[in-house]
Design a protein around this motif. Structure first.
Motif, PDB file in Angstrom:
ATOM      1  N   ALA A  64       0.954  -1.116   0.025  1.00  0.00           N
ATOM      2  CA  ALA A  64       0.057   0.092   0.162  1.00  0.00           C
ATOM      3  C   ALA A  64       0.788   1.271   0.115  1.00  0.00           C
ATOM      4  O   ALA A  64       0.506   2.305  -0.649  1.00  0.00           O
ATOM      5  CB  ALA A  64      -1.034  -0.066   1.317  1.00  0.00           C
ATOM      6  N   THR A  68       0.639   4.498  -2.402  1.00  0.00           N
ATOM      7  CA  THR A  68       0.324   5.792  -2.051  1.00  0.00           C
ATOM      8  C   THR A  68       1.515   6.644  -2.577  1.00  0.00           C
ATOM      9  O   THR A  68       1.492   7.850  -3.018  1.00  0.00           O
ATOM     10  CB  THR A  68       0.364   5.715  -0.525  1.00  0.00           C
ATOM     11  OG1 THR A  68      -0.638   5.087  -0.159  1.00  0.00           O
ATOM     12  CG2 THR A  68       0.154   7.285  -0.031  1.00  0.00           C
ATOM     13  N   TYR A  72       0.303   9.424  -5.442  1.00  0.00           N
ATOM     14  CA  TYR A  72       0.734  10.700  -4.778  1.00  0.00           C
ATOM     15  C   TYR A  72      -0.601  11.570  -3.982  1.00  0.00           C
ATOM     16  O   TYR A  72      -0.232  12.004  -2.998  1.00  0.00           O
ATOM     17  CB  TYR A  72       1.393  11.667  -5.814  1.00  0.00           C
ATOM     18  CG  TYR A  72       2.034  12.951  -5.289  1.00  0.00           C
ATOM     19  CD1 TYR A  72       3.322  12.764  -4.687  1.00  0.00           C
ATOM     20  CD2 TYR A  72       1.472  14.266  -5.211  1.00  0.00           C
ATOM     21  CE1 TYR A  72       3.973  13.992  -3.920  1.00  0.00           C
ATOM     22  CE2 TYR A  72       2.197  15.409  -4.743  1.00  0.00           C
ATOM     23  CZ  TYR A  72       3.228  15.183  -4.168  1.00  0.00           C
ATOM     24  OH  TYR A  72       3.910  16.211  -3.625  1.00  0.00           O
ATOM     25  N   ASN A  75      -5.589   9.466  -0.782  1.00  0.00           N
ATOM     26  CA  ASN A  75      -5.301   9.308   0.996  1.00  0.00           C
ATOM     27  C   ASN A  75      -4.744   7.694   1.187  1.00  0.00           C
ATOM     28  O   ASN A  75      -5.551   6.991   0.696  1.00  0.00           O
ATOM     29  CB  ASN A  75      -6.692   9.688   1.614  1.00  0.00           C
ATOM     30  CG  ASN A  75      -6.530   9.582   3.209  1.00  0.00           C
ATOM     31  OD1 ASN A  75      -5.436   9.039   3.752  1.00  0.00           O
ATOM     32  ND2 ASN A  75      -7.516  10.100   3.739  1.00  0.00           N
ATOM     33  N   HIS A  76      -3.859   7.763   1.756  1.00  0.00           N
ATOM     34  CA  HIS A  76      -3.404   6.390   2.231  1.00  0.00           C
ATOM     35  C   HIS A  76      -4.355   5.378   2.845  1.00  0.00           C
ATOM     36  O   HIS A  76      -4.387   4.330   2.616  1.00  0.00           O
ATOM     37  CB  HIS A  76      -2.012   6.407   2.832  1.00  0.00           C
ATOM     38  CG  HIS A  76      -1.419   5.006   3.348  1.00  0.00           C
ATOM     39  ND1 HIS A  76      -0.902   4.292   2.439  1.00  0.00           N
ATOM     40  CD2 HIS A  76      -1.528   4.342   4.719  1.00  0.00           C
ATOM     41  CE1 HIS A  76      -0.475   3.194   2.898  1.00  0.00           C
ATOM     42  NE2 HIS A  76      -0.870   3.002   4.246  1.00  0.00           N
ATOM     43  N   ILE A  79      -6.114   3.401   0.397  1.00  0.00           N
ATOM     44  CA  ILE A  79      -5.397   2.349  -0.220  1.00  0.00           C
ATOM     45  C   ILE A  79      -5.111   1.070   0.578  1.00  0.00           C
ATOM     46  O   ILE A  79      -5.229   0.172   0.161  1.00  0.00           O
ATOM     47  CB  ILE A  79      -4.156   3.081  -0.713  1.00  0.00           C
ATOM     48  CG1 ILE A  79      -4.507   4.067  -1.866  1.00  0.00           C
ATOM     49  CG2 ILE A  79      -3.118   2.068  -1.181  1.00  0.00           C
ATOM     50  CD1 ILE A  79      -3.166   4.893  -2.094  1.00  0.00           C
ATOM     51  N   ARG A 208     -10.707  10.438  -4.026  1.00  0.00           N
ATOM     52  CA  ARG A 208      -9.411  10.649  -3.411  1.00  0.00           C
ATOM     53  C   ARG A 208      -9.384  10.248  -1.958  1.00  0.00           C
ATOM     54  O   ARG A 208      -8.254   9.939  -1.451  1.00  0.00           O
ATOM     55  CB  ARG A 208      -8.384  11.799  -3.751  1.00  0.00           C
ATOM     56  CG  ARG A 208      -7.986  11.600  -4.892  1.00  0.00           C
ATOM     57  CD  ARG A 208      -8.359  11.572  -6.304  1.00  0.00           C
ATOM     58  NE  ARG A 208      -7.669  11.528  -7.632  1.00  0.00           N
ATOM     59  CZ  ARG A 208      -8.416  11.230  -8.646  1.00  0.00           C
ATOM     60  NH1 ARG A 208      -9.412  11.065  -8.854  1.00  0.00           N
ATOM     61  NH2 ARG A 208      -7.640  11.196  -9.828  1.00  0.00           N
TER      62      ARG A 208
END
Length: 293
Positions: A64, A68, A72, A75-76, A79, A208
């Motif tokens: 993940a 990320t 870029y 939002n992590h 993910i 996002r």
């Protein structure tokens, strides 16, 4: 002795215009019903998992954190729940094969069999592949991973592959420009949507994975830097920063278009623009997601 006539110089923004004409032929697959259907058929979950796995698959079974870093502006937190779990459901190789099937289906549906078989499309594929010949792998992970994939035999899929290479090459360079400008992923989204180009803020925030509070906090940080005004519009300083970012991106992405030459770039821009116009006319993109509204 006859003097050699020099080739016309490439205009500073010619590469950007060519990219803008060509890129929708790549990205349209992610907005298609075929995309989720085909990736679900090989075991992936629709939505976030299908998107992240599909675009990251050329990198292999990555973490993940890698997704990320290379994407870029997502939002992590959206993910991490789906990557690397996706690779337990479908191998990266199977995902790469699936997305090429999707590209085949989507482009055939939106362009039509006659255009798919046309000499103009074959010429566009040839020119785009030629431009991609000089793209460089260094510090460009998404480009480099896609560059290791074979070029498809059929012209419309070769064009999609070349458009992917050129998109990711420019995109990787763009991320370097954003980082150098001191914009994190969310700040990059806020400043870009403030230009009124591309996706609108509501769609970007939702897709996002950013909350209203996170978006507002990013706006506050940008106001402190003098880049955003009270209404959420770019200040003169903000406009200049975005201009500088695009200029750096153009410079980092200049080599493919210099290699193709001014005449080749003009021809590819014209051909790709006509194909993209057809894709748009046949409903390839949900236009309500675009603009400043």
């Amino acid at each position: 002795m006859t003097a050699t006539v020099p080739a016309p110089a490439l205009e500073p923004r010619a590469g950007r215009r060519c990219h803008n004409a060509l890129n929708p032929l790549h990205s349209v697959v992610y907005f298609s019903p075929e995309y989720d259907d085909d990736l679900a058929a090989i075991g992936l979950e629709r939505g976030a998992m299908a998107y992240f796995a599909g675009r990251a698959a050329p990198l292999g079974a990555v973490s993940a954190g890698t997704v990320t870093a290379t994407f870029y502006n997502f939002n992590h937190a959206i993910i991490a729940p789906v990557v690397p779990r996706a690779w337990e459901l479908a191998t990266p190789g199977a995902v790469v094969e699936a997305r090429l099937r999707v590209a085949d289906a989507v482009l055939t549906r939106l362009l039509g069999p006659e255009v798919i078989a046309s000499a103009d499309l074959a010429d566009a594929a040839r020119l785009a592949l030629r431009a991609a010949e000089v793209c460089t792998r260094e510090a460009r992970p998404l480009y480099a991973a896609n560059a290791d994939l074979p070029v498809p035999d059929r012209a419309h899929l070769a064009l999609w592959h070349a458009a992917t290479l050129l998109r990711e090459h420019r995109g990787d360079g763009h991320l370097a420009a954003l980082a150098a400008a001191g914009l994190d992923g969310l700040e990059a989204l806020v400043t870009h949507t403030a230009t009124g180009k591309g996706f609108n803020p509501r769609f970007v925030q939702r897709s996002r994975g950013w909350s209203a509070e996170q978006w507002a906090a990013a706006e506050d940080r940008l106001r402190e830097r003098g880049l955003l005004d009270g209404a959420g519009d770019l200040t003169d300083r903000g406009v200049e920063l975005r201009r500088e970012i695009e200029g750096v991106t153009d410079r980092l992405d200049r080599a493919p278009y210099e290699h193709l030459g001014a005449a080749g770039v003009d021809r590819l821009t014209s051909l790709a623009g006509a194909l993209t116009h057809r894709v748009l006319g046949n409903g390839g993109f949900p236009l309500q997601y675009f603009g400043k509204g």
